[in-house]
Design an enzyme around this catalytic site. Structure first.
Site, short mmCIF file in Angstrom:
data_model
loop_
_atom_site.label_atom_id
_atom_site.label_comp_id
_atom_site.label_asym_id
_atom_site.label_seq_id
_atom_site.Cartn_x
_atom_site.Cartn_y
_atom_site.Cartn_z
N ALA A 185 41.79 37.23 45.42
CA ALA A 185 41.68 38.40 44.52
C ALA A 185 41.82 39.96 45.24
O ALA A 185 41.98 40.80 44.33
CB ALA A 185 40.59 38.30 43.43
N GLY A 200 45.43 38.95 51.05
CA GLY A 200 46.31 37.68 50.89
C GLY A 200 46.65 37.58 52.40
O GLY A 200 46.63 38.38 53.18
N GLY A 228 42.84 31.07 39.95
CA GLY A 228 43.34 30.58 38.75
C GLY A 228 43.48 31.44 37.58
O GLY A 228 43.19 32.91 37.50
N ASP A 255 42.99 27.90 44.63
CA ASP A 255 42.20 28.10 45.88
C ASP A 255 41.01 27.05 46.21
O ASP A 255 40.68 26.83 47.19
CB ASP A 255 42.19 29.51 46.41
CG ASP A 255 41.46 30.38 45.05
OD1 ASP A 255 40.84 29.91 44.23
OD2 ASP A 255 41.32 31.58 45.24
N THR A 256 40.21 27.15 45.03
CA THR A 256 39.12 26.36 45.10
C THR A 256 39.41 24.74 45.28
O THR A 256 38.66 24.20 45.90
CB THR A 256 38.00 26.38 43.73
OG1 THR A 256 37.99 27.98 43.49
CG2 THR A 256 36.78 25.78 43.96
#
Length: 489
Positions: A13, A16, A83, A237-238
């Site tokens: 967030a 990158g 997400g 990502d989690t």
């Protein structure tokens, strides 16, 4: 072939990265190298908080080209992101508007409507997903009610990682782990839930059936003309971070620590009991049919905002100052929705302390101390809650992600939870992304095999709980009286 070169695009967030992995299958060694790092931040567009998606795509392509220009033959590419957020496309596959961030306030008041019109238990029975006001289900409802002129142009809706894969390959995909974060996937069928989707006002034709990690979406043609497979990794990502968590056994819990903190455990079955609903437990999709039974915690977002507002650049120095302060003088609930995106985080934290008749943190170190202590206490509450849910205590907690570099918070976590903490790897999301690519390339057998590679190649730091610490004594005195406030539930 002895060596494999895989590229992970890991979008968070706030930033990158394009990372290059080199895997030696003979010696089972795995190394990472950062190729390109770039900023990701919100921008205001027509009154909405939106993502600068064109800039992100430009940086992704730049990072990939840098690898190719080094003369490296890439075996595969994978993309993971946060997400719930999505991109809208028209019939020609062109973008409709800019993607609105989950931190935008357009969903205010939407979730209570769903609880009345569908029912909280019914939504949970169908999805098994926690109630957060920015879940995709509420974002889509806001879209169709507030922007009908935009809705009329939509033919497809792609979640963030699927959009970037589409831009590279021209092929659309809806990856399962990220799809489950929407609160729109039926937990029994692994497909979009007709009832929940109908309530949003979005058309089911906007979505294809979710696919599990490990399939090749299509090819990206590099500047040199080579066709490189783009793999659907565990694109949340989690989910990728959990894949790279070297969990020793079923008694190990994980904490993915970054902008968000996500604490949970792996399970082969979901937990959708009344007790799980009351605790706002989520059952997000993982690799190999596993569920990520977890809870969301606001995490280091609070600290990130304070650092930005106060223009603090020397984080190690701040942590050193913070460590010298007494514990538990200033305590807040990090999961209070007042901290999702306040205009002034420092002022919001101070107001929360003032409203509960506590001392008010003034200095930067006091603010950091407030955040760290409050997070550690919340971690302790949630770990206890998760243990009660499954009926077994945990013996070890693995902290992965960027936040695991914070030694003070790691020790506070160990002390508050009364459990041994293993910190690392830092690059968990990137590694998990790479892990699925290597499995798709038939270099590794499964997630457990990959975790052995991670354990052999990355050092972990152990933190032993100190029962005599200030925060441990605080937990012993007050935890029975503490109640965990759910994040926006």
């Amino acid at each position: 072939m002895t060596f494999r070169h895989c590229v992970a695009v890991d979008l968070g967030a706030s930033s990158g990265r394009v990372m290059l992995a080199r895997y030696d299958s003979k010696h089972r060694t795995l190394t990472l190298r950062e190729i390109h790092r770039f900023v990701n931040c919100l921008q205001k567009t027509d009154g909405f908080d939106t993502w600068d998606i064109d800039s992100l795509e430009k940086d992704i392509r730049l990072g990939l080209k840098k690898v190719c220009n080094e003369g490296i033959l890439i075996d595969s590419i994978g993309i993971d992101t946060w997400g719930v957020d999505y991109v809208l496309l028209d019939k020609q596959g062109q973008r409709v508007g800019l993607p609105v961030s989950y931190r935008d306030n357009r969903t205010t008041g939407i979730m209570p409507q769903a609880l009345v019109q569908i029912g909280k238990s019914e939504i949970y029975r169908r999805s098994g997903i926690q109630f957060l006001p920015f879940n995709t289900i509420y974002q889509l409802r806001a879209l169709t009610k507030q922007q009908p002129e935009l809705t009329a142009q939509v033919a497809h809706a792609l979640l963030m990682p699927d959009y970037f894969s589409y831009r590279l390959t021209g092929e659309m995909n809806w990856e399962y782990t990220n799809a489950t974060t929407t609160q729109l996937v039926n937990i029994n069928t692994d497909d979009w839930d007709d009832t929940l989707l109908a309530w949003t006002g979005a058309k089911k034709s906007w979505f294809g059936r979710p696919s599990h990690p490990g399939n090749v979406i299509g090819d990206w043609i590099c500047p040199q003309g080579n066709r490189i497979p783009v793999v659907a990794v565990a694109s949340h990502d989690t989910a990728s971070a959990v894949i790279a968590s070297p969990l020793a056994n079923k008694h190990s819990a994980y904490l993915s620590s970054g902008t968000w903190s996500l604490m949970g455990f792996e399970s082969k079955m979901p937990y959708t009991t009344d007790e799980a609903l009351a605790a706002n437990i989520t059952n997000e999709g993982g690799a190999e049919g596993r569920y990520r039974v977890l809870k969301n915690i606001m995490g280091l977002w609070l600290l990130q905002r304070v650092l930005k507002e106060r223009r603090i650049t020397d984080l190690p120095a701040l942590i050193a100052q913070t460590e010298a302060l007494p514990a538990c003088r200033f305590l807040i609930n990090p999961n209070d929705d007042r901290f999702i995106n306040p205009d002034d985080m420092r002022a919001e934290i101070q107001a929360a302390c003032r409203e509960t008749d506590q001392p008010v943190p003034v200095s930067d170190a006091e603010l950091a101390r407030c955040i760290f202590d409050s997070l550690a206490l919340l971690y302790a509450d949630i770990l206890h809650e998760l243990a009660n849910l499954r009926g077994e205590k945990f013996t070890q907690l693995h902290i992965v992600g960027g936040g695991c570099q914070n030694s003070l918070l790691n020790q506070l976590c160990a002390d508050a939870c009364g459990i041994r903490v293993m910190a690392g790897p830092v690059e968990a999301s990137t590694l998990g992304n790479i892990g699925i690519q290597l499995m798709t390339l038939d270099e590794l057998n499964n997630v457990d095999d990959f975790r052995q590679v991670v354990s052999a190649n990355y050092d972990l730091t152990t933190y032993i709980p100190n029962p005599d610490s200030e925060i441990a004594r605080h937990v012993a005195q007050f935890q029975p009286k503490r109640q965990t406030k759910e994040l926006c539930a």
